[in-house]
Design an enzyme around this catalytic site. Structure first.
Site, PDB file in Angstrom:
ATOM      1  N   ALA A  80      26.126  14.980   4.847  1.00 44.17           N
ATOM      2  CA  ALA A  80      24.688  15.950   5.056  1.00 44.17           C
ATOM      3  C   ALA A  80      23.939  16.043   4.570  1.00 44.17           C
ATOM      4  O   ALA A  80      23.739  15.161   3.528  1.00 44.17           O
ATOM      5  CB  ALA A  80      24.958  17.457   4.909  1.00 44.17           C
ATOM      6  N   ASP A  81      22.772  15.833   5.435  1.00 47.07           N
ATOM      7  CA  ASP A  81      21.022  15.754   4.460  1.00 47.07           C
ATOM      8  C   ASP A  81      20.554  17.045   4.848  1.00 47.07           C
ATOM      9  O   ASP A  81      20.240  17.191   5.666  1.00 47.07           O
ATOM     10  CB  ASP A  81      20.436  14.650   4.944  1.00 47.07           C
TER      11      ASP A  81
END
Ligand code: TTP
Length: 207
Positions: A78-79
């Site tokens: 995830a970012d």
């Protein structure tokens, strides 16, 4: 549980791990991805969040591919990106960066995007982008100074952590709260469940 796929969380963020655990999902392994997170010129915040989630997933997959842990495993990366309009705020590492972020966010609305990327057992990838709109109250100079002194902003996108003191700055929030903390749980659990991983297994006997 016998036969269930292993889950690898491609993250070094304690918040992401805690959010998954909160949903009853215990990753089998953590493989933090090390990538360059610099936006490319004129890249939109949405595109950046998705690209970095994909980059983290492929970098972590590349590193773990030859391990026996990868056999039958699924991997999630995830970012999180904070922006005001098209302006992307940094992940604050210095007090000056954090100060610039907090002053900009004071009295305004901003958006938080988290890109998710899941790599399944067949190395097919699935990505999602989740958006949350957050509005901060207008902050006084003393509040800003005290917040900067708290250090809670360090390493956080946009220079704040909603799960801490900055929760008291939020006038309104539209969308997913967990998205702002770094892992939108509805979408993350949905992606994991789509691989056949028994997400509800960990809910039994949770207190
Ligand atoms: C806006 C906001 C961000 N954050 C955090 C979530 C992320 O950890 C961080 C954004 O940076 P990211 O680059 O998304 O993540 P990371 O480098 O911390 O972890 P990894 O790449 O190993 O998964 O900011 C909060 O904890 N609370 C908040 O309110």
């Amino acid at each position: 549980m016998p036969g269930r796929p292993k889950l690898i969380l491609a993250s070094g963020s304690p918040r992401r791990l805690a959010l998954l655990q909160q949903a009853g999902i215990e990753p089998d392994k953590l493989v933090p991805a090390e990538i360059d997170e610099t936006p490319v010129p004129r890249e939109s915040p949405r595109k950046l969040a998705l690209r970095l989630a994909r980059d983290k997933a492929s970098e972590a997959t590349r590193r773990i591919r030859d391990d026996e842990d990868w056999q039958g495993a699924v991997l999630l990366a995830a970012d999180t990106v904070v922006c005001v309009g098209r302006r992307i705020l940094p992940k604050a590492e210095t007090v000056d960066e954090a100060a610039a972020c907090i002053r900009l966010l004071s009295g305004r609305s901003h958006r938080v995007y988290t890109g998710l990327c899941l790599v399944d057992q067949h190395e097919r990838t699935r990505a999602r982008l989740v958006e949350t709109r957050v509005r901060f109250k207008r902050l006084g100079r003393d509040e800003i100074d005290a917040y900067l002194a708290s250090g809670e902003w360090r390493g956080k996108a946009g220079g704040y952590a909603i799960q801490g003191i900055a929760g008291a700055f939020v006038v309104s929030l539209i969308g997913s709260y967990t998205n702002v903390v770094g892992l939108p749980l509805t979408e993350a659990v949905g992606l994991i469940a789509g691989t056949g991983y028994p997400v509800t297994f960990g809910w039994i006997n949770q207190t």
